[in-house]
Scaffold this motif. Structure first.
Motif, PDB file in Angstrom:
ATOM      1  N   MET A  70       0.856  -1.159   0.000  1.00  0.00           N
ATOM      2  CA  MET A  70       0.000   0.000   0.000  1.00  0.00           C
ATOM      3  C   MET A  70       0.910   1.233   0.000  1.00  0.00           C
ATOM      4  O   MET A  70       1.728   1.400   0.886  1.00  0.00           O
ATOM      5  N   LYS A  74      -1.566   6.832  -1.592  1.00  0.00           N
ATOM      6  CA  LYS A  74      -2.932   6.316  -1.774  1.00  0.00           C
ATOM      7  C   LYS A  74      -3.453   5.611  -0.528  1.00  0.00           C
ATOM      8  O   LYS A  74      -4.427   4.878  -0.581  1.00  0.00           O
ATOM      9  N   TYR A  75      -2.798   5.808   0.598  1.00  0.00           N
ATOM     10  CA  TYR A  75      -3.110   5.073   1.819  1.00  0.00           C
ATOM     11  C   TYR A  75      -4.570   5.229   2.230  1.00  0.00           C
ATOM     12  O   TYR A  75      -5.289   4.243   2.382  1.00  0.00           O
ATOM     13  N   SER A 102      -7.199   6.464   0.571  1.00  0.00           N
ATOM     14  CA  SER A 102      -8.164   6.020  -0.447  1.00  0.00           C
ATOM     15  C   SER A 102      -8.170   4.499  -0.580  1.00  0.00           C
ATOM     16  O   SER A 102      -9.226   3.895  -0.796  1.00  0.00           O
ATOM     17  N   THR A 103      -7.007   3.856  -0.399  1.00  0.00           N
ATOM     18  CA  THR A 103      -6.952   2.388  -0.485  1.00  0.00           C
ATOM     19  C   THR A 103      -7.667   1.754   0.705  1.00  0.00           C
ATOM     20  O   THR A 103      -8.446   0.807   0.533  1.00  0.00           O
ATOM     21  N   VAL A 155      -1.904  -8.223   0.884  1.00  0.00           N
ATOM     22  CA  VAL A 155      -1.717  -6.810   1.176  1.00  0.00           C
ATOM     23  C   VAL A 155      -0.429  -6.629   1.973  1.00  0.00           C
ATOM     24  O   VAL A 155      -0.056  -7.514   2.757  1.00  0.00           O
TER      25      VAL A 155
END
Length: 116
Positions: free
Chosen positions: A1, A5-6, A8-9, A25
């Protein structure tokens, strides 16, 4: 990750959990526990900032594992594992079960920022 984008992911995984069950993940953050967590679980977390540091909130993913109790709060870690689902406070949420956990150094930028 990725840090960029942490938030939003994390949001996407939570909102579309059924599509991510069974997916691998890798996530970095610090060990964070709520008072009602059993010894075998914690959240791998980051402080997410929307506007300024004063509005920072905790974002992360629940982790369950045999060695979880050995980790001290606020220890920075990298967690690698498979996404499953569990129930917490009557909500279905993602969880990483029996992950590989590695202690890491605090990153140069410990905060993550919301994209616009």
């Amino acid at each position: 990750m990725k840090d960029e984008k942490y938030i939003s992911t994390i949001s996407m995984i939570s909102e579309h959990l059924d599509q991510f069950i069974g997916k691998k993940v890798e996530i970095t953050g610090f060990v964070f526990r709520e008072r009602d967590f059993p010894a075998n679980q914690f959240v791998v977390a980051r402080f997410g900032v929307t506007c300024c540091i004063a509005d920072a909130n905790v974002y992360g993913m629940l982790v369950k594992g045999e060695n979880a109790a050995k980790l001290k709060d606020n220890t920075w870690i990298k967690v690698t594992g498979t996404i499953h689902q569990t129930t917490y406070r009557q909500s279905i949420i993602p969880v990483i079960e029996q992950p590989a956990i590695e202690t890491i150094e605090v990153p140069d930028q410990p905060y993550v920022y919301e994209e616009y």
